[in-house]
Design a protein around this motif. Sequence first.
Motif, PDB file in Angstrom:
ATOM      1  N   ASP A 270       0.871  -1.173   0.000  1.00  0.00           N
ATOM      2  CA  ASP A 270       0.000   0.000   0.000  1.00  0.00           C
ATOM      3  C   ASP A 270       0.910   1.225   0.000  1.00  0.00           C
ATOM      4  OD1 ASP A 270      -2.448  -1.356   0.147  1.00  0.00           O
ATOM      5  OD2 ASP A 270      -2.393  -1.423   2.338  1.00  0.00           O
ATOM      6  N   LEU A 271       0.720   2.121  -0.950  1.00  0.00           N
ATOM      7  CA  LEU A 271       1.484   3.362  -0.924  1.00  0.00           C
ATOM      8  C   LEU A 271       1.148   4.149   0.335  1.00  0.00           C
ATOM      9  CD1 LEU A 271       1.098   4.562  -4.635  1.00  0.00           C
ATOM     10  CD2 LEU A 271       2.914   3.150  -3.627  1.00  0.00           C
ATOM     11  N   ARG A 272       2.057   5.034   0.740  1.00  0.00           N
ATOM     12  CA  ARG A 272       1.790   5.794   1.973  1.00  0.00           C
ATOM     13  C   ARG A 272       0.470   6.562   1.833  1.00  0.00           C
ATOM     14  NH1 ARG A 272       5.788  10.066   3.969  1.00  0.00           N
ATOM     15  NH2 ARG A 272       7.388   8.553   3.416  1.00  0.00           N
ATOM     16  N   GLY A 273      -0.293   6.545   2.937  1.00  0.00           N
ATOM     17  CA  GLY A 273      -1.593   7.202   2.935  1.00  0.00           C
ATOM     18  C   GLY A 273      -2.689   6.395   2.276  1.00  0.00           C
ATOM     19  N   HIS A 274      -2.395   5.162   1.890  1.00  0.00           N
ATOM     20  CA  HIS A 274      -3.374   4.288   1.244  1.00  0.00           C
ATOM     21  C   HIS A 274      -3.466   2.980   2.020  1.00  0.00           C
ATOM     22  CE1 HIS A 274      -2.353   7.037  -2.021  1.00  0.00           C
ATOM     23  NE2 HIS A 274      -3.417   6.640  -2.674  1.00  0.00           N
ATOM     24  N   GLY A 275      -4.654   2.391   2.022  1.00  0.00           N
ATOM     25  CA  GLY A 275      -4.821   1.081   2.637  1.00  0.00           C
ATOM     26  C   GLY A 275      -4.340   1.041   4.071  1.00  0.00           C
ATOM     27  N   GLU A 276      -3.470   0.082   4.364  1.00  0.00           N
ATOM     28  CA  GLU A 276      -2.966  -0.108   5.720  1.00  0.00           C
ATOM     29  C   GLU A 276      -1.665   0.642   6.001  1.00  0.00           C
ATOM     30  OE1 GLU A 276      -4.582  -4.493   6.944  1.00  0.00           O
ATOM     31  OE2 GLU A 276      -2.802  -4.436   5.651  1.00  0.00           O
ATOM     32  N   SER A 277      -1.159   1.373   5.014  1.00  0.00           N
ATOM     33  CA  SER A 277       0.074   2.133   5.228  1.00  0.00           C
ATOM     34  C   SER A 277      -0.242   3.482   5.857  1.00  0.00           C
ATOM     35  CB  SER A 277       0.809   2.343   3.899  1.00  0.00           C
ATOM     36  OG  SER A 277       1.303   1.112   3.405  1.00  0.00           O
ATOM     37  N   SER A 278       0.639   3.937   6.718  1.00  0.00           N
ATOM     38  CA  SER A 278       0.421   5.202   7.416  1.00  0.00           C
ATOM     39  C   SER A 278       0.955   6.370   6.589  1.00  0.00           C
ATOM     40  CB  SER A 278       1.082   5.171   8.792  1.00  0.00           C
ATOM     41  OG  SER A 278       2.483   4.982   8.664  1.00  0.00           O
ATOM     42  N   GLY A 279       0.852   7.559   7.154  1.00  0.00           N
ATOM     43  CA  GLY A 279       1.398   8.739   6.505  1.00  0.00           C
ATOM     44  C   GLY A 279       0.468   9.350   5.487  1.00  0.00           C
ATOM     45  N   ARG A 280       1.011  10.339   4.775  1.00  0.00           N
ATOM     46  CA  ARG A 280       0.244  11.053   3.763  1.00  0.00           C
ATOM     47  C   ARG A 280       1.194  11.473   2.655  1.00  0.00           C
ATOM     48  NH1 ARG A 280      -2.388  16.978   4.260  1.00  0.00           N
ATOM     49  NH2 ARG A 280      -3.733  16.920   2.407  1.00  0.00           N
ATOM     50  N   ALA A 281       0.752  11.337   1.436  1.00  0.00           N
ATOM     51  CA  ALA A 281       1.582  11.718   0.291  1.00  0.00           C
ATOM     52  C   ALA A 281       1.082  13.038  -0.281  1.00  0.00           C
ATOM     53  CB  ALA A 281       1.533  10.639  -0.778  1.00  0.00           C
ATOM     54  N   THR A 282       1.883  14.081  -0.165  1.00  0.00           N
ATOM     55  CA  THR A 282       1.525  15.369  -0.750  1.00  0.00           C
ATOM     56  C   THR A 282       2.472  15.766  -1.880  1.00  0.00           C
ATOM     57  OG1 THR A 282       2.832  16.524   0.931  1.00  0.00           O
ATOM     58  CG2 THR A 282       0.478  16.222   1.378  1.00  0.00           C
ATOM     59  N   THR A 283       3.572  15.039  -2.029  1.00  0.00           N
ATOM     60  CA  THR A 283       4.490  15.285  -3.141  1.00  0.00           C
ATOM     61  C   THR A 283       4.903  13.951  -3.762  1.00  0.00           C
ATOM     62  OG1 THR A 283       6.546  15.171  -1.846  1.00  0.00           O
ATOM     63  CG2 THR A 283       5.421  17.320  -1.955  1.00  0.00           C
ATOM     64  N   LEU A 284       5.285  14.027  -5.025  1.00  0.00           N
ATOM     65  CA  LEU A 284       5.762  12.828  -5.700  1.00  0.00           C
ATOM     66  C   LEU A 284       7.080  12.353  -5.104  1.00  0.00           C
ATOM     67  CD1 LEU A 284       5.277  10.823  -8.009  1.00  0.00           C
ATOM     68  CD2 LEU A 284       6.574  12.381  -9.497  1.00  0.00           C
ATOM     69  N   ARG A 285       7.897  13.285  -4.616  1.00  0.00           N
ATOM     70  CA  ARG A 285       9.208  12.926  -4.081  1.00  0.00           C
ATOM     71  C   ARG A 285       9.097  11.959  -2.908  1.00  0.00           C
ATOM     72  NH1 ARG A 285      13.307  12.002  -6.436  1.00  0.00           N
ATOM     73  NH2 ARG A 285      13.303  10.115  -5.194  1.00  0.00           N
ATOM     74  N   VAL A 286       8.134  12.169  -2.012  1.00  0.00           N
ATOM     75  CA  VAL A 286       8.041  11.249  -0.873  1.00  0.00           C
ATOM     76  C   VAL A 286       7.627   9.856  -1.340  1.00  0.00           C
ATOM     77  CG1 VAL A 286       7.612  13.066   0.814  1.00  0.00           C
ATOM     78  CG2 VAL A 286       5.666  11.932  -0.261  1.00  0.00           C
ATOM     79  N   LEU A 287       6.756   9.783  -2.340  1.00  0.00           N
ATOM     80  CA  LEU A 287       6.390   8.476  -2.872  1.00  0.00           C
ATOM     81  C   LEU A 287       7.585   7.823  -3.559  1.00  0.00           C
ATOM     82  CD1 LEU A 287       2.857   9.161  -4.398  1.00  0.00           C
ATOM     83  CD2 LEU A 287       3.382   7.887  -2.313  1.00  0.00           C
ATOM     84  N   ALA A 288       8.362   8.624  -4.286  1.00  0.00           N
ATOM     85  CA  ALA A 288       9.538   8.088  -4.954  1.00  0.00           C
ATOM     86  C   ALA A 288      10.552   7.567  -3.944  1.00  0.00           C
ATOM     87  CB  ALA A 288      10.169   9.156  -5.836  1.00  0.00           C
ATOM     88  N   ASP A 289      10.728   8.291  -2.853  1.00  0.00           N
ATOM     89  CA  ASP A 289      11.664   7.825  -1.817  1.00  0.00           C
ATOM     90  C   ASP A 289      11.182   6.506  -1.216  1.00  0.00           C
ATOM     91  OD1 ASP A 289      13.294  10.013  -2.208  1.00  0.00           O
ATOM     92  OD2 ASP A 289      12.523  11.143  -0.512  1.00  0.00           O
ATOM     93  N   ASP A 290       9.878   6.345  -1.078  1.00  0.00           N
ATOM     94  CA  ASP A 290       9.343   5.072  -0.594  1.00  0.00           C
ATOM     95  C   ASP A 290       9.666   3.948  -1.578  1.00  0.00           C
ATOM     96  OD1 ASP A 290       8.296   6.487   1.529  1.00  0.00           O
ATOM     97  OD2 ASP A 290       6.208   6.416   0.810  1.00  0.00           O
ATOM     98  N   VAL A 291       9.522   4.237  -2.869  1.00  0.00           N
ATOM     99  CA  VAL A 291       9.831   3.219  -3.882  1.00  0.00           C
ATOM    100  C   VAL A 291      11.315   2.859  -3.844  1.00  0.00           C
ATOM    101  CG1 VAL A 291       9.863   2.709  -6.356  1.00  0.00           C
ATOM    102  CG2 VAL A 291       7.896   3.885  -5.349  1.00  0.00           C
ATOM    103  N   VAL A 292      12.179   3.846  -3.642  1.00  0.00           N
ATOM    104  CA  VAL A 292      13.607   3.575  -3.496  1.00  0.00           C
ATOM    105  C   VAL A 292      13.836   2.585  -2.346  1.00  0.00           C
ATOM    106  CG1 VAL A 292      15.834   4.566  -2.837  1.00  0.00           C
ATOM    107  CG2 VAL A 292      14.374   5.752  -4.495  1.00  0.00           C
ATOM    108  N   ALA A 293      13.144   2.804  -1.225  1.00  0.00           N
ATOM    109  CA  ALA A 293      13.281   1.902  -0.077  1.00  0.00           C
ATOM    110  C   ALA A 293      12.749   0.506  -0.402  1.00  0.00           C
ATOM    111  CB  ALA A 293      12.550   2.478   1.131  1.00  0.00           C
ATOM    112  N   MET A 294      11.647   0.428  -1.132  1.00  0.00           N
ATOM    113  CA  MET A 294      11.103  -0.871  -1.536  1.00  0.00           C
ATOM    114  C   MET A 294      12.101  -1.619  -2.400  1.00  0.00           C
ATOM    115  SD  MET A 294       7.237   0.192  -2.665  1.00  0.00           S
ATOM    116  CE  MET A 294       6.237   1.317  -1.700  1.00  0.00           C
ATOM    117  N   ILE A 295      12.673  -0.931  -3.373  1.00  0.00           N
ATOM    118  CA  ILE A 295      13.641  -1.558  -4.267  1.00  0.00           C
ATOM    119  C   ILE A 295      14.865  -2.029  -3.490  1.00  0.00           C
ATOM    120  CG2 ILE A 295      15.236  -1.100  -6.183  1.00  0.00           C
ATOM    121  CD1 ILE A 295      13.076   0.801  -7.313  1.00  0.00           C
ATOM    122  N   GLY A 296      15.284  -1.244  -2.514  1.00  0.00           N
ATOM    123  CA  GLY A 296      16.476  -1.568  -1.749  1.00  0.00           C
ATOM    124  C   GLY A 296      16.370  -2.829  -0.925  1.00  0.00           C
TER     125      GLY A 296
END
Length: 237
Positions: free
Chosen positions: A60-86
């Motif tokens: 679940d992307l941040r702010g969606h489903g069971e994931s916490s937080g809120r996405a107001t910029t693309l950069r924070v979502l991209a940083d999450d994807v970087v962590a997923m890939i890592g």
Amino acid sequence: MTRSATAEVSLDLGEVTLRGTVTGAGPTILLLHAGGERRDVWVPVAAVLARHGLRTVAFDLRGHGESSGRATTLRVLADDVVAMIGREPAPIVLVGASIGGLAAIAALADPAVAARVAGVVLVDVVPDPAPARARSWLDFHGLGDRYTHLVEDVLGSGPALLATAGALDLPILVVHAGRDSPLSDSDVRRLRAANRRVTVAHIPAAGHLVARDAPEELAKLVLEHAALWQGHTGSRS
């Protein structure tokens, strides 16, 4: 884990925790859902891929489903994807629908991240959708007011995202929905002109949320391209 087994996982990023599901075993496919969706949209796609010897990871992307937080910029979502890939074994295939695809492209601006990726599937999204058309589509579907700041940030990032996508030395497949799509053919042609490794597949019966409308057709495309990009044959069972 057997091919059909699933496991729930968490990715703790400090200020937010992302919840995900891992399905199957084999080379890894990271599935990134569209805005307003959640990871369970990928369940039928993941089931098909698991039967053919692929492992899928869907958060679940941040702010969606069971994931916490809120996405107001693309950069924070991209940083999450970087962590997923890592956290995943390379080489990974990224499959991103709508905002998930845009976050994937933004994450790949880092060459070290791109080096861990074998290819990208953009599900009914391009890096620089026409702003007026995108806003009209979002407003019609009642999403514009829900994600105002994120939408404006994304639409303002179009030139930078197109430059990133154009510079990627990776195969990119665009899956273009046949109906109810915010994309035009000219949007897709613009991406193809920017990067000669872009190919396009059409699913005429699917709307923008292709994973919901045509999961088996989408899974087949992912399977075919992942096998080529990751260098495996998969199971035909």
